[in-house]
Design an enzyme around this catalytic site. Structure first.
Site, PDB file in Angstrom:
ATOM      1  N   ASP A   1       0.861  -1.173   0.000  1.00 21.95           N
ATOM      2  CA  ASP A   1       0.000   0.000   0.000  1.00 21.95           C
ATOM      3  C   ASP A   1       0.904   1.233   0.000  1.00 21.95           C
ATOM      4  O   ASP A   1       2.099   1.139   0.302  1.00 21.95           O
ATOM      5  CB  ASP A   1      -0.898  -0.043   1.243  1.00 21.95           C
ATOM      6  CG  ASP A   1      -1.748   1.189   1.398  1.00 21.95           C
ATOM      7  OD1 ASP A   1      -2.415   1.585   0.427  1.00 21.95           O
ATOM      8  OD2 ASP A   1      -1.726   1.777   2.498  1.00 21.95           O
TER       9      ASP A   1
ATOM     10  N   ASP B   1      -0.180   5.171   0.950  1.00 20.89           N
ATOM     11  CA  ASP B   1      -0.415   6.109   2.051  1.00 20.89           C
ATOM     12  C   ASP B   1      -0.507   5.365   3.381  1.00 20.89           C
ATOM     13  O   ASP B   1      -1.345   4.483   3.553  1.00 20.89           O
ATOM     14  CB  ASP B   1      -1.712   6.888   1.827  1.00 20.89           C
ATOM     15  CG  ASP B   1      -1.674   7.736   0.565  1.00 20.89           C
ATOM     16  OD1 ASP B   1      -0.687   8.464   0.382  1.00 20.89           O
ATOM     17  OD2 ASP B   1      -2.626   7.659  -0.233  1.00 20.89           O
TER      18      ASP B   1
ATOM     19  N   ASP C   1      -1.616  -1.236   5.962  1.00 22.82           N
ATOM     20  CA  ASP C   1      -1.883  -0.673   7.287  1.00 22.82           C
ATOM     21  C   ASP C   1      -3.359  -0.637   7.648  1.00 22.82           C
ATOM     22  O   ASP C   1      -3.711  -0.134   8.719  1.00 22.82           O
ATOM     23  CB  ASP C   1      -1.317   0.749   7.377  1.00 22.82           C
ATOM     24  CG  ASP C   1      -2.029   1.706   6.426  1.00 22.82           C
ATOM     25  OD1 ASP C   1      -2.245   1.338   5.255  1.00 22.82           O
ATOM     26  OD2 ASP C   1      -2.367   2.828   6.848  1.00 22.82           O
TER      27      ASP C   1
END
Length: 223
Positions: free
Chosen positions: A12, A14, A174
């Site tokens: 991922d 961001d 995250d």
């Protein structure tokens, strides 16, 4: 190295590769000011990220007074994108240890992929500005494959595996978007406790949770 368990590792963007709230937060607040909404603190904007810029702005409006009429929302969304593009890497930085971890994986023969719900053109512009683009075999944004195919759908992971020529794949992220996408694609996933977690990291359902990038390679080796 031939004994490393994965040929491809997807990340991922961001909250995983980079701490982009430093520039996303001001863009959200710029959009809010255009419609007279109150500003949100930097800590609060961090909790809005996940699912792409549109969803981030929807959460911001929910937090500051409720939904807007569609035309006003679209105008504010446009303001957010213009501001963000102009300031996309003013303050955003890779997380500590991230670049070293990417280099370590590359030395082990891994192909690296970016799998993000961020719009692809902005993803590439950000990675270009940070000098990170050449580290990745493939960069897929939330709009790359078309409607309904961004995370948590498995399509982006499946496509990254195909583009990279096949092999064992692990996801690093995250949020629930990352973990659910990995589960839907039936691949293992490592969660970062220091990202933009939309649940406590231990509750995301990942196969492993790490608190720093220095532990990523060993966590992948144990999967």
């Amino acid at each position: 190295m031939a004994d490393f368990p994965f040929e491809i590792v997807g990340f991922d963007l961001d909250g995983t590769l980079v701490d982009s709230n430093r520039d996303l937060g001001p863009a959200v607040n710029h959009a809010l000011t255009t419609v007279g909404r109150p500003l949100i603190s930097q800590d609060a904007t961090r909790n809005l990220i996940g699912g792409g810029a549109r969803r981030m702005l929807e959460r911001a409006f929910e937090l500051t007074g409720g939904e807007l009429p569609e035309d006003e929302f679209e105008s504010a969304y446009g303001e957010l994108l213009v501001h963000y593009e102009a300031h996309i890497a003013d303050h955003t930085v890779p997380y500590p240890g991230c670049l070293d971890a990417l280099d370590d994986l590359a030395r082990r023969g891994c192909k690296l992929a970016v799998i993000t719900n961020k719009i692809e053109v902005y993803s590439r512009k950000l990675l270009d500005a940070l000098g990170m683009t050449d580290r990745f075999e493939v960069i897929l944004g939330g709009d790359t494959l078309g409607p309904g195919r961004a995370k948590p759908a498995p399509d982006m992971i499946d496509t990254a595996i195909l583009i990279c020529g096949g092999g064992r794949f692990a996801m690093v992220g995250d949020s629930t978007f990352d973990v659910k996408a990995a589960r839907n694609a039936r691949v293992p996933v490592v969660a970062l406790s220091f990202g933009y977690n939309d649940l406590p990291a231990a509750e995301l359902g990942a196969d492993a949770v790490i608190d720093r990038y220095e532990d990523l390679v060993s966590a992948l080796e144990r999967l």
